[in-house]
Design a protein around this motif. Structure first.
Motif, PDB file in Angstrom:
ATOM      1  N   GLU A  14       0.829  -1.207   0.000  1.00 44.56           N
ATOM      2  CA  GLU A  14       0.000   0.000   0.000  1.00 44.56           C
ATOM      3  C   GLU A  14       0.861   1.254   0.000  1.00 44.56           C
ATOM      4  OE1 GLU A  14      -3.659   0.790   2.170  1.00 44.56           O
ATOM      5  OE2 GLU A  14      -3.502  -1.276   2.905  1.00 44.56           O
ATOM      6  N   GLU A  36      -1.415  -0.641  -4.628  1.00 43.62           N
ATOM      7  CA  GLU A  36      -2.125  -0.275  -3.407  1.00 43.62           C
ATOM      8  C   GLU A  36      -3.318  -1.210  -3.186  1.00 43.62           C
ATOM      9  OE1 GLU A  36      -4.303   3.496  -1.233  1.00 43.62           O
ATOM     10  OE2 GLU A  36      -3.516   3.771  -3.246  1.00 43.62           O
ATOM     11  N   LEU A  37      -4.040  -1.505  -4.251  1.00 44.59           N
ATOM     12  CA  LEU A  37      -5.178  -2.415  -4.160  1.00 44.59           C
ATOM     13  C   LEU A  37      -4.726  -3.819  -3.747  1.00 44.59           C
ATOM     14  CD1 LEU A  37      -8.223  -2.712  -4.546  1.00 44.59           C
ATOM     15  CD2 LEU A  37      -7.771  -3.255  -6.938  1.00 44.59           C
ATOM     16  N   LYS A  38      -3.606  -4.256  -4.298  1.00 38.72           N
ATOM     17  CA  LYS A  38      -3.046  -5.558  -3.929  1.00 38.72           C
ATOM     18  C   LYS A  38      -2.720  -5.583  -2.439  1.00 38.72           C
ATOM     19  CE  LYS A  38       0.977  -8.501  -4.745  1.00 38.72           C
ATOM     20  NZ  LYS A  38       2.254  -8.629  -5.447  1.00 38.72           N
ATOM     21  N   LYS A  40      -4.133  -3.864  -0.063  1.00 43.79           N
ATOM     22  CA  LYS A  40      -5.378  -3.934   0.707  1.00 43.79           C
ATOM     23  C   LYS A  40      -5.906  -5.367   0.727  1.00 43.79           C
ATOM     24  CE  LYS A  40      -6.663   0.844   0.108  1.00 43.79           C
ATOM     25  NZ  LYS A  40      -7.640   1.829  -0.280  1.00 43.79           N
TER      26      LYS A  40
END
Length: 56
Positions: A14, A36-38, A40
């Motif tokens: 993130e 960032e999505l990974k 999360k």
């Protein structure tokens, strides 16, 4: 990888993703958003492992 490892890995991804999103290069910004999505997702995975146990 256990609960704590997943959470740490998620935090790192993130943070790196957020930094990349401030780039002038659109491709790097997109890569940062994906990273960032990974991160999360990895944190959610760690929370699930914490609730159900590391053996899942």
């Amino acid at each position: 990888m256990g609960e704590l490892g997943d959470k740490i890995k998620g935090n790192v991804n993130e943070a790196i993703g957020k930094v990349k999103q401030h780039s002038d290069d659109p491709a790097t910004r997109d890569e940062g958003a994906a990273q960032e999505l990974k991160g999360k997702g990895e944190q959610v995975k760690g929370k699930i492992k914490g609730a159900l146990g590391d053996d899942i």
